[in-house]
Design an enzyme around this catalytic site. Structure first.
Site, PDB file in Angstrom:
ATOM      1  N   GLY A   1      53.484  73.806  73.639  1.00  0.00           N
ATOM      2  CA  GLY A   1      54.824  73.109  73.919  1.00  0.00           C
ATOM      3  C   GLY A   1      54.668  71.751  74.643  1.00  0.00           C
ATOM      4  O   GLY A   1      53.997  71.768  75.728  1.00  0.00           O
ATOM      5  N   ALA A   2      55.070  70.773  74.166  1.00  0.00           N
ATOM      6  CA  ALA A   2      54.899  69.282  74.527  1.00  0.00           C
ATOM      7  C   ALA A   2      55.300  69.276  76.129  1.00  0.00           C
ATOM      8  O   ALA A   2      54.640  68.729  76.803  1.00  0.00           O
ATOM      9  CB  ALA A   2      55.707  68.132  73.764  1.00  0.00           C
ATOM     10  N   GLU A   3      56.398  69.640  76.386  1.00  0.00           N
ATOM     11  CA  GLU A   3      57.023  69.722  77.745  1.00  0.00           C
ATOM     12  C   GLU A   3      56.281  70.320  78.648  1.00  0.00           C
ATOM     13  O   GLU A   3      55.798  69.854  79.863  1.00  0.00           O
ATOM     14  CB  GLU A   3      58.587  69.820  77.782  1.00  0.00           C
ATOM     15  CG  GLU A   3      59.420  69.194  76.799  1.00  0.00           C
ATOM     16  CD  GLU A   3      59.153  69.772  75.350  1.00  0.00           C
ATOM     17  OE1 GLU A   3      58.839  70.853  75.096  1.00  0.00           O
ATOM     18  OE2 GLU A   3      59.865  68.793  74.360  1.00  0.00           O
TER      19      GLU A   3
ATOM     20  N   GLY B   1      43.533  53.154  73.386  1.00  0.00           N
ATOM     21  CA  GLY B   1      44.046  52.873  74.705  1.00  0.00           C
ATOM     22  C   GLY B   1      45.439  52.970  74.749  1.00  0.00           C
ATOM     23  O   GLY B   1      46.090  53.789  73.960  1.00  0.00           O
ATOM     24  N   ALA B   2      45.953  52.149  75.662  1.00  0.00           N
ATOM     25  CA  ALA B   2      47.550  52.119  75.804  1.00  0.00           C
ATOM     26  C   ALA B   2      47.910  50.769  76.533  1.00  0.00           C
ATOM     27  O   ALA B   2      46.968  50.074  76.940  1.00  0.00           O
ATOM     28  CB  ALA B   2      47.921  53.137  76.710  1.00  0.00           C
TER      29      ALA B   2
ATOM     30  N   GLY C   1      48.749  63.039  73.984  1.00  0.00           N
ATOM     31  CA  GLY C   1      50.175  62.290  74.367  1.00  0.00           C
ATOM     32  C   GLY C   1      50.733  63.163  75.497  1.00  0.00           C
ATOM     33  O   GLY C   1      51.133  62.382  76.234  1.00  0.00           O
ATOM     34  N   ASP C   2      50.668  64.346  75.425  1.00  0.00           N
ATOM     35  CA  ASP C   2      51.270  65.089  76.656  1.00  0.00           C
ATOM     36  C   ASP C   2      50.438  64.861  77.913  1.00  0.00           C
ATOM     37  O   ASP C   2      51.110  64.874  78.878  1.00  0.00           O
ATOM     38  CB  ASP C   2      51.408  66.603  76.331  1.00  0.00           C
ATOM     39  CG  ASP C   2      52.414  66.783  75.083  1.00  0.00           C
ATOM     40  OD1 ASP C   2      53.127  65.943  74.481  1.00  0.00           O
ATOM     41  OD2 ASP C   2      51.912  67.724  74.284  1.00  0.00           O
TER      42      ASP C   2
ATOM     43  N   ASN D   1      45.552  57.354  80.560  1.00  0.00           N
ATOM     44  CA  ASN D   1      44.542  57.159  79.899  1.00  0.00           C
ATOM     45  C   ASN D   1      43.379  58.171  80.214  1.00  0.00           C
ATOM     46  O   ASN D   1      42.828  58.763  79.422  1.00  0.00           O
ATOM     47  CB  ASN D   1      44.043  55.649  80.128  1.00  0.00           C
ATOM     48  CG  ASN D   1      43.011  55.249  78.839  1.00  0.00           C
ATOM     49  OD1 ASN D   1      43.478  55.517  77.696  1.00  0.00           O
ATOM     50  ND2 ASN D   1      42.012  54.681  79.178  1.00  0.00           N
TER      51      ASN D   1
HETATM   52  P1  ATP Z   1      49.548  63.998  70.068  1.00  0.00           P
HETATM   53  O1  ATP Z   1      51.018  63.835  69.644  1.00  0.00           O
HETATM   54  O2  ATP Z   1      48.604  64.455  69.233  1.00  0.00           O
HETATM   55  O3  ATP Z   1      49.519  64.371  71.707  1.00  0.00           O
HETATM   56  P2  ATP Z   1      49.799  60.997  70.530  1.00  0.00           P
HETATM   57  O4  ATP Z   1      49.913  60.575  69.067  1.00  0.00           O
HETATM   58  O5  ATP Z   1      51.234  61.010  71.094  1.00  0.00           O
HETATM   59  O6  ATP Z   1      49.239  62.551  70.438  1.00  0.00           O
HETATM   60  P3  ATP Z   1      47.532  59.233  71.295  1.00  0.00           P
HETATM   61  O7  ATP Z   1      48.044  57.921  71.230  1.00  0.00           O
HETATM   62  O8  ATP Z   1      46.767  59.973  70.102  1.00  0.00           O
HETATM   63  O9  ATP Z   1      49.028  60.311  71.437  1.00  0.00           O
HETATM   64  O10 ATP Z   1      46.656  59.607  72.568  1.00  0.00           O
HETATM   65  C1  ATP Z   1      47.342  59.496  73.780  1.00  0.00           C
HETATM   66  C2  ATP Z   1      46.374  58.785  74.596  1.00  0.00           C
HETATM   67  O11 ATP Z   1      45.473  59.562  74.911  1.00  0.00           O
HETATM   68  C3  ATP Z   1      45.938  57.491  74.149  1.00  0.00           C
HETATM   69  O12 ATP Z   1      46.912  56.335  74.431  1.00  0.00           O
HETATM   70  C4  ATP Z   1      44.705  57.271  75.006  1.00  0.00           C
HETATM   71  O13 ATP Z   1      45.064  56.960  76.415  1.00  0.00           O
HETATM   72  C5  ATP Z   1      44.000  58.955  74.990  1.00  0.00           C
HETATM   73  N1  ATP Z   1      43.381  58.826  73.818  1.00  0.00           N
HETATM   74  C6  ATP Z   1      43.748  59.409  72.454  1.00  0.00           C
HETATM   75  N2  ATP Z   1      42.868  59.421  71.720  1.00  0.00           N
HETATM   76  C7  ATP Z   1      41.653  59.114  72.373  1.00  0.00           C
HETATM   77  C8  ATP Z   1      40.093  59.059  72.009  1.00  0.00           C
HETATM   78  N3  ATP Z   1      39.668  59.288  70.895  1.00  0.00           N
HETATM   79  N4  ATP Z   1      39.247  58.762  73.180  1.00  0.00           N
HETATM   80  C9  ATP Z   1      39.670  58.544  74.370  1.00  0.00           C
HETATM   81  N5  ATP Z   1      41.203  58.474  74.839  1.00  0.00           N
HETATM   82  C10 ATP Z   1      42.104  58.925  73.495  1.00  0.00           C
END
Ligand code: ATP
Length: 319
Positions: A32-34, A233-234, A260-261, A285
């Site tokens: 669950g995401a939360e 990254g972010a 993402g969570d 990150n």
């Molecule tokens: P999900 O919905 O599958 O949980 P999301 O799409 O919400 O994922 P992502 O953008 O895929 O989230 O990933 C969230 C964060 O995790 C990224 O901003 C980064 O900080 C880290 N991350 C994701 N993929 C990688 C990777 N291949 N290597 C290192 N860090 C990663």
């Protein structure tokens, strides 16, 4: 009061190394995401509460037992005898392709109403964490999300919203209509770059689409916008004009689900610790990297003394 209050649907998750077949070796867990965010925060030593509904069944008991074991406060979670706990089945169909099936229609979590979360809101929290998934579960959960956001805003809590758009549950238009009215209450909006158009006017034709989408969010009242870019990254922007970006850590990719969570947990942890934006982003990150480098959505998330672990050279054995 707890540090972070969150709520939503947490399900039984059955994970298969291949296709569903008689005699397949399944790995069972909860998803669950939360609650993933709550576990990430609890592991870092924060007081995180998850207030959701589960059915009066074995999956529901597994969900509550697991969250309790992870140190998440579930005193405001409740059991609904009239509906089952949701479930999902995940097939690792081929090496790099996962297929997920859900049984969540009519689940206990979809029966959530504002009255169910009132007691948890009354307890107080520094941060309310919401995701776009909860509002997609039905009218009651959507109302609960709205009521929680309004309450938290009125009481001066930080309100975090992870857009977490799930196309299986609703369209981008439906999600946008439901989530945009929440923006005036939201302090921290977290979204993947491809989710920005859901909550912000999509300028998909323009080269600076993301920039303009974030502008619109900040104008709508959001204090800070954090954009997840997967393996890239972010980024962070706030209303005062600050900007930060962080490159993803280089880690071996095992299972990207939950990144993402984990990222949200890291960001909120930094916020609770009073870290400046760039350091909050770095912690987010780091947690995202832990999630992708380990199996399971949340199982590999670090404890506080493990936060620096990924800086070790690849192949390191800690003795
Ligand atoms: P999900 O919905 O599958 O949980 P999301 O799409 O919400 O994922 P992502 O953008 O895929 O989230 O990933 C969230 C964060 O995790 C990224 O901003 C980064 O900080 C880290 N991350 C994701 N993929 C990688 C990777 N291949 N290597 C290192 N860090 C990663």
């Amino acid at each position: 009061p707890v540090d972070v209050l969150t709520f939503g649907e947490t399900m039984l998750a059955v994970q298969l190394p291949g296709s569903l077949a008689v005699g397949a070796q399944a790995r069972t867990t909860v998803a669950g995401a939360e609650s993933n965010v709550a576990i990430g925060l609890a592991r870092l030593g924060h007081r995180a509460a998850w207030a959701g509904l589960v059915g009066d069944d074995e999956p529901g008991r597994l969900v509550l037992r697991t969250l309790r074991a992870e140190g998440v406060d579930i005193t405001r979670a409740a059991v609904r005898a009239t509906a089952p706990t949701g479930a999902m089945l995940r097939e690792q169909r081929v090496a790099d392709l996962v297929r997920v099936h859900y049984w969540r229609d009519g689940s206990a979590a979809s029966l959530l109403t504002p009255a169910d979360i009132e007691p948890a809101l009354g307890d107080g929290a520094r941060v309310l964490h919401l995701t776009g998934i909860t509002g997609a579960l039905g009218p009651g959960p959507l109302e609960a999300v709205g009521a929680a956001a309004a309450h938290a805003h009125a009481h001066g809590w930080t309100v975090a919203l992870d857009v977490n758009h799930r196309q299986r549950l609703w369209t981008a238009d439906e999600a946008g209509s439901a989530l945009r009215p929440l923006l005036p209450y939201v302090t921290v909006l977290i979204a993947s770059d491809d989710e920005l158009p859901v909550v912000s006017d999509a300028f998909t034709e323009s080269a600076d689409a993301e920039e303009r989408a974030v502008d619109a969010l900040l104008e709508a009242g959001v204090r800070e916008v954090v954009v997840k870019r997967g393996g890239e990254g972010a980024a962070f922007r706030d209303r005062r004009g600050a900007r930060h970006a962080v490159a993803a850590l280089r880690v071996p990719v095992r299972d990207t689900v939950g990144a993402g969570d984990a990222f949200c947990a890291g960001y909120l942890s930094g916020l609770l610790d009073g870290l400046p934006p760039a350091e909050r982003l770095a912690r987010a990150n780091t947690l995202g990297a832990f999630a992708v480098a380990s199996d399971g959505d949340w199982e590999g998330l670090p404890r506080r003394d493990e936060l620096g672990l990924l800086a070790a050279a690849p192949g390191t054995a800690i003795r």
